[in-house]
Each structure stands twice: as structure tokens, then as C-alpha cells.
Design a protein around this motif. Structure first.
Motif, PDB file in Angstrom:
ATOM      1  N   SER A 139      36.079  30.551  33.994  1.00 54.88           N
ATOM      2  CA  SER A 139      35.532  31.212  35.167  1.00 54.88           C
ATOM      3  C   SER A 139      36.556  32.144  35.800  1.00 54.88           C
ATOM      4  O   SER A 139      36.240  33.289  36.149  1.00 54.88           O
ATOM      5  CB  SER A 139      35.081  30.157  36.175  1.00 54.88           C
ATOM      6  N   SER A 194      36.414  36.326  36.031  1.00 52.13           N
ATOM      7  CA  SER A 194      36.536  37.029  37.303  1.00 52.13           C
ATOM      8  C   SER A 194      37.710  37.996  37.272  1.00 52.13           C
ATOM      9  O   SER A 194      37.600  39.135  37.746  1.00 52.13           O
ATOM     10  CB  SER A 194      36.723  36.031  38.444  1.00 52.13           C
ATOM     11  N   LYS A 252      36.845  41.104  35.275  1.00 50.99           N
ATOM     12  CA  LYS A 252      35.987  42.027  36.017  1.00 50.99           C
ATOM     13  C   LYS A 252      36.787  42.830  37.033  1.00 50.99           C
ATOM     14  O   LYS A 252      36.591  44.032  37.182  1.00 50.99           O
ATOM     15  CB  LYS A 252      34.869  41.260  36.715  1.00 50.99           C
TER      16      LYS A 252
END
Length: 114
Positions: free
Chosen positions: A97, A101, A104
Motif C-alpha cells: 500500500s 502511494s 503515485k
């Protein structure tokens, strides 16, 4: 007796080879199921971490507001209490996760410079 065991083992190995030859890939439903399963595991890990944080807050794990202990020691204490009790799968899911993130954010920043 021994010949029968060898014959059974060779039959099983032949069946396994035939099964590999017949495999044409996963169906859309199987892929959707796997994605849903991973998303569900990710949500369980997230809720587990949130519950740990709430538990720490209610136990007043942050300690007294005395100036004798450093901020780094408090942060280490909090991280230790937060991460105890998690298994390897939880760490993997949290890492995936965070990596997603971070990726991105990196793409966003890299795209702005052009």
C-alpha cells in the motif's frame, strides 16, 4: 507391492503433466476473485492497524508530557507498540500500500516538472 507403488506414482506424475498442458490461463471471474480477496486482506490489515492505534491512544501510550524523554524515544515507543502483533502478511500488505502511494506521488511530481 513395490511395482504397484511405482506405477501409481508414475500415473500421478503423468496426470500432473497433463493438467499443466491443459491450463489455458485464468478466467476473468478468477482474476476478479483474486483481486477482491487481496482487497479484503488489505482492508483487514488496515482495520487491524487502526484498532492498534486506537488501543494505544486509549492506554495513554504516549506517556506523560515530561520534557525528560526525547521525541525520538516517544516515536520509537509508539512504533514498537503499533507494530507488535502483526504477522508477515500484514507487513507485506502495508508495504504494498505504501509503495503504491509513493509511486503515485512520484509520478505526479515527475509529471509536473516537464
Amino acid at each position: 507391492m513395490r511395482d504397484k507403488d511405482i506405477e501409481k506414482a508414475s500415473q500421478k506424475s503423468n496426470d500432473a503433466v497433463d493438467a499443466k498442458k491443459d491450463f489455458k490461463g485464468y478466467t476473468i471471474e478468477e482474476l476478479r476473485y483474486q483481486r477482491a480477496l487481496v482487497a479484503l486482506q488489505k482492508e483487514f490489515c488496515k482495520s487491524k492497524v487502526i484498532n492498534k492505534v486506537d488501543h494505544i491512544r486509549h492506554r495513554k501510550a504516549f506517556g506523560n508530557d515530561s520534557s525528560s524523554s526525547s521525541k525520538l524515544a516517544k516515536a520509537g515507543s509508539i512504533a514498537t507498540k503499533l507494530l507488535t502483533g502483526l504477522n508477515y502478511l500484514d507487513y507485506i500488505m502495508i508495504g504494498m500500500s505504501l509503495f503504491g502511494s509513493g509511486k503515485k506521488v512520484y509520478k505526479f511530481i515527475k509529471g509536473k516538472k516537464k
